[in-house]
Design a protein around this motif. Structure first.
Motif, PDB file in Angstrom:
ATOM      1  N   PRO A  53      -4.916 -52.292  -0.385  1.00 39.77           N
ATOM      2  CA  PRO A  53      -2.834 -51.973  -0.526  1.00 39.77           C
ATOM      3  C   PRO A  53      -2.666 -51.106   0.663  1.00 39.77           C
ATOM      4  O   PRO A  53      -3.255 -49.936   1.732  1.00 39.77           O
ATOM      5  N   VAL A  54      -1.741 -51.132   0.792  1.00 41.29           N
ATOM      6  CA  VAL A  54      -0.539 -50.939   2.011  1.00 41.29           C
ATOM      7  C   VAL A  54       0.880 -50.367   1.082  1.00 41.29           C
ATOM      8  O   VAL A  54       0.937 -50.439   0.247  1.00 41.29           O
ATOM      9  N   LEU A  55       0.941 -48.198   1.458  1.00 41.92           N
ATOM     10  CA  LEU A  55       1.906 -48.419   0.632  1.00 41.92           C
ATOM     11  C   LEU A  55       3.258 -47.910   1.752  1.00 41.92           C
ATOM     12  O   LEU A  55       2.692 -47.156   2.883  1.00 41.92           O
ATOM     13  N   VAL A  56       4.641 -48.323   1.751  1.00 43.60           N
ATOM     14  CA  VAL A  56       5.228 -47.460   2.802  1.00 43.60           C
ATOM     15  C   VAL A  56       6.327 -46.912   2.034  1.00 43.60           C
ATOM     16  O   VAL A  56       7.091 -47.181   0.475  1.00 43.60           O
ATOM     17  N   ASP A  57       6.471 -45.874   2.118  1.00 38.70           N
ATOM     18  CA  ASP A  57       7.725 -44.864   1.532  1.00 38.70           C
ATOM     19  C   ASP A  57       9.273 -44.602   2.809  1.00 38.70           C
ATOM     20  O   ASP A  57       8.818 -43.665   3.983  1.00 38.70           O
ATOM     21  N   ASP A  58       9.437 -45.781   2.535  1.00 39.96           N
ATOM     22  CA  ASP A  58      11.025 -45.335   3.129  1.00 39.96           C
ATOM     23  C   ASP A  58      11.756 -43.999   4.191  1.00 39.96           C
ATOM     24  O   ASP A  58      12.287 -43.645   4.608  1.00 39.96           O
ATOM     25  N   ASP A  59      11.864 -43.685   2.685  1.00 36.96           N
ATOM     26  CA  ASP A  59      12.294 -42.041   2.847  1.00 36.96           C
ATOM     27  C   ASP A  59      11.627 -41.178   3.090  1.00 36.96           C
ATOM     28  O   ASP A  59      12.198 -40.354   3.833  1.00 36.96           O
TER      29      ASP A  59
END
Length: 80
Positions: A53-59
């Motif tokens: 998996p890859v998690l992206v947290d823009d905040d």
């Protein structure tokens, strides 16, 4: 909060991340990837590699892979 998860259907590591996000009532969008590594162009564009998996947290300006790292991040940063 803008969380994106790139995952592969049937991937046990992706399932762990999904479960942690849901257990902590975190809103997120899932992007399902191709089974073939060579066809995961979107994952490579986002993270520089093709694994999930890859998690992206823009905040928070965070993009990460490796399920254990993601689970720690969820617990320490995103969990309410």
């Amino acid at each position: 909060m803008s969380i994106e998860l790139y995952a592969l259907d049937g991937c046990p590591y992706c399932e762990k991340v999904h479960d942690a996000l849901q257990e902590n009532d975190i809103d997120y969008e899932t992007y399902w990837t191709e089974a073939m590594h060579s066809e995961r162009d979107e994952v490579k564009r986002v993270s520089g590699q093709r694994g999930v998996p890859v998690l992206v947290d823009d905040d928070h300006g965070v993009t990460m892979n490796e399920s254990e790292n993601i689970l720690t991040y969820i617990e320490q940063t995103l969990a309410r």
